[in-house]
Design a protein around this motif. Structure first.
Motif, PDB file in Angstrom:
ATOM      1  N   ASP A  43      30.761  31.024  27.153  1.00  0.00           N
ATOM      2  CA  ASP A  43      30.610  31.968  28.248  1.00  0.00           C
ATOM      3  C   ASP A  43      31.767  31.909  29.233  1.00  0.00           C
ATOM      4  O   ASP A  43      31.742  31.160  30.192  1.00  0.00           O
ATOM      5  CB  ASP A  43      29.288  31.713  28.984  1.00  0.00           C
ATOM      6  N   LEU A  44      32.782  32.688  28.970  1.00  0.00           N
ATOM      7  CA  LEU A  44      33.867  32.875  29.921  1.00  0.00           C
ATOM      8  C   LEU A  44      34.001  34.354  30.264  1.00  0.00           C
ATOM      9  O   LEU A  44      35.020  34.788  30.755  1.00  0.00           O
ATOM     10  CB  LEU A  44      35.194  32.356  29.358  1.00  0.00           C
ATOM     11  N   ALA A  45      32.953  35.123  30.006  1.00  0.00           N
ATOM     12  CA  ALA A  45      33.033  36.571  30.131  1.00  0.00           C
ATOM     13  C   ALA A  45      32.988  37.055  31.572  1.00  0.00           C
ATOM     14  O   ALA A  45      33.493  38.117  31.878  1.00  0.00           O
ATOM     15  CB  ALA A  45      31.899  37.221  29.346  1.00  0.00           C
ATOM     16  N   GLY A  46      32.379  36.330  32.465  1.00  0.00           N
ATOM     17  CA  GLY A  46      32.178  36.812  33.827  1.00  0.00           C
ATOM     18  C   GLY A  46      33.387  36.629  34.719  1.00  0.00           C
ATOM     19  O   GLY A  46      34.452  36.203  34.305  1.00  0.00           O
ATOM     20  N   CYS A  61      36.252  43.218  42.208  1.00  0.00           N
ATOM     21  CA  CYS A  61      34.998  42.794  42.833  1.00  0.00           C
ATOM     22  C   CYS A  61      34.151  44.040  43.075  1.00  0.00           C
ATOM     23  O   CYS A  61      34.505  44.865  43.915  1.00  0.00           O
ATOM     24  CB  CYS A  61      35.250  42.067  44.149  1.00  0.00           C
ATOM     25  N   PRO A  62      33.042  44.187  42.352  1.00  0.00           N
ATOM     26  CA  PRO A  62      32.237  45.402  42.518  1.00  0.00           C
ATOM     27  C   PRO A  62      31.628  45.517  43.911  1.00  0.00           C
ATOM     28  O   PRO A  62      31.459  46.625  44.417  1.00  0.00           O
ATOM     29  CB  PRO A  62      31.154  45.266  41.454  1.00  0.00           C
ATOM     30  N   VAL A  63      31.330  44.423  44.564  1.00  0.00           N
ATOM     31  CA  VAL A  63      30.721  44.478  45.898  1.00  0.00           C
ATOM     32  C   VAL A  63      31.717  45.035  46.909  1.00  0.00           C
ATOM     33  O   VAL A  63      31.402  45.924  47.691  1.00  0.00           O
ATOM     34  CB  VAL A  63      30.201  43.086  46.320  1.00  0.00           C
ATOM     35  N   VAL A  64      32.941  44.536  46.880  1.00  0.00           N
ATOM     36  CA  VAL A  64      33.978  45.026  47.786  1.00  0.00           C
ATOM     37  C   VAL A  64      34.349  46.462  47.424  1.00  0.00           C
ATOM     38  O   VAL A  64      34.459  47.321  48.299  1.00  0.00           O
ATOM     39  CB  VAL A  64      35.212  44.105  47.763  1.00  0.00           C
ATOM     40  N   ALA A  65      34.523  46.739  46.134  1.00  0.00           N
ATOM     41  CA  ALA A  65      34.928  48.071  45.694  1.00  0.00           C
ATOM     42  C   ALA A  65      33.901  49.140  46.067  1.00  0.00           C
ATOM     43  O   ALA A  65      34.262  50.277  46.368  1.00  0.00           O
ATOM     44  CB  ALA A  65      35.173  48.079  44.190  1.00  0.00           C
ATOM     45  N   GLU A  66      32.634  48.778  46.072  1.00  0.00           N
ATOM     46  CA  GLU A  66      31.584  49.735  46.420  1.00  0.00           C
ATOM     47  C   GLU A  66      31.366  49.824  47.928  1.00  0.00           C
ATOM     48  O   GLU A  66      30.519  50.588  48.386  1.00  0.00           O
ATOM     49  CB  GLU A  66      30.269  49.334  45.737  1.00  0.00           C
ATOM     50  N   GLY A  67      32.089  49.031  48.699  1.00  0.00           N
ATOM     51  CA  GLY A  67      31.972  49.083  50.150  1.00  0.00           C
ATOM     52  C   GLY A  67      30.763  48.371  50.712  1.00  0.00           C
ATOM     53  O   GLY A  67      30.346  48.628  51.835  1.00  0.00           O
ATOM     54  N   HIS A 116      28.106  37.567  36.450  1.00  0.00           N
ATOM     55  CA  HIS A 116      27.928  36.530  35.443  1.00  0.00           C
ATOM     56  C   HIS A 116      28.022  37.088  34.027  1.00  0.00           C
ATOM     57  O   HIS A 116      28.271  36.348  33.087  1.00  0.00           O
ATOM     58  CB  HIS A 116      26.572  35.841  35.616  1.00  0.00           C
ATOM     59  N   LYS A 117      27.824  38.382  33.881  1.00  0.00           N
ATOM     60  CA  LYS A 117      27.730  38.987  32.549  1.00  0.00           C
ATOM     61  C   LYS A 117      29.056  39.449  31.983  1.00  0.00           C
ATOM     62  O   LYS A 117      29.294  39.341  30.786  1.00  0.00           O
ATOM     63  CB  LYS A 117      26.750  40.156  32.598  1.00  0.00           C
ATOM     64  N   ALA A 118      29.892  40.020  32.833  1.00  0.00           N
ATOM     65  CA  ALA A 118      31.153  40.580  32.348  1.00  0.00           C
ATOM     66  C   ALA A 118      32.198  40.518  33.442  1.00  0.00           C
ATOM     67  O   ALA A 118      31.869  40.515  34.631  1.00  0.00           O
ATOM     68  CB  ALA A 118      30.954  42.023  31.909  1.00  0.00           C
ATOM     69  N   LEU A 119      33.451  40.493  33.047  1.00  0.00           N
ATOM     70  CA  LEU A 119      34.544  40.519  34.002  1.00  0.00           C
ATOM     71  C   LEU A 119      34.560  41.887  34.667  1.00  0.00           C
ATOM     72  O   LEU A 119      34.642  42.909  33.982  1.00  0.00           O
ATOM     73  CB  LEU A 119      35.870  40.264  33.294  1.00  0.00           C
TER      74      LEU A 119
END
Length: 129
Positions: free
Chosen positions: A80-83, A115-121, A98-101
């Motif tokens: 598991d190095l995918a995240g 970073c999806p959290v930052v990218a989504e504002g 944890h699931k995907a990069l």
């Protein structure tokens, strides 16, 4: 110009921001943030912000969880190095990390973050600096 490109590798993030036109921040071989250098540089990825906040002598502790994972892969105990490589130390982690990069997403021209959290504002403390 001559079309010259020079690659500088350093843990001194502020020096790179000051001296370079373009800054790539990497963790475990993965670009987590790409941003312009100089006065326009506003680090937004949690790892990049952590690099700004710590002394160089403490940088190794930032990636400790990732190194543990790499050691487990080397020992054959996991694959598991995918995240996201910063997911074990990130204050903004969510299950998808944890699931995907996460993809590298553009925030502004010349500035992208993985970073999806930052990218989504959804992390104003990491965005409005």
């Amino acid at each position: 110009g001559r079309g010259l490109a020079l690659v500088l590798v350093s843990h001194q993030l502020e020096e790179l921001i000051t001296r370079c036109d373009r800054v790539l921040v990497m963790l475990a071989g993965v670009v987590v943030e790409a941003m312009p250098g100089g006065a326009r540089a506003t680090p937004r990825h949690p790892y990049t912000r952590a690099l700004q906040a710590v002394q160089p002598s403490r940088l190794a502790a930032l990636a400790e969880g990732w190194r543990d994972q790499v050691a487990q892969v080397a020992a054959g105990r996991t694959t598991d190095l995918a995240g996201c490589p910063f997911r074990l130390a990130c204050p903004l982690v969510k299950p998808s990390c944890h699931k995907a990069l996460p993809p590298l997403q553009e925030l502004a021209p010349g500035h992208a973050v993985r970073c999806p959290v930052v990218a989504e504002g959804h992390a104003p403390q990491f965005i409005d600096t």
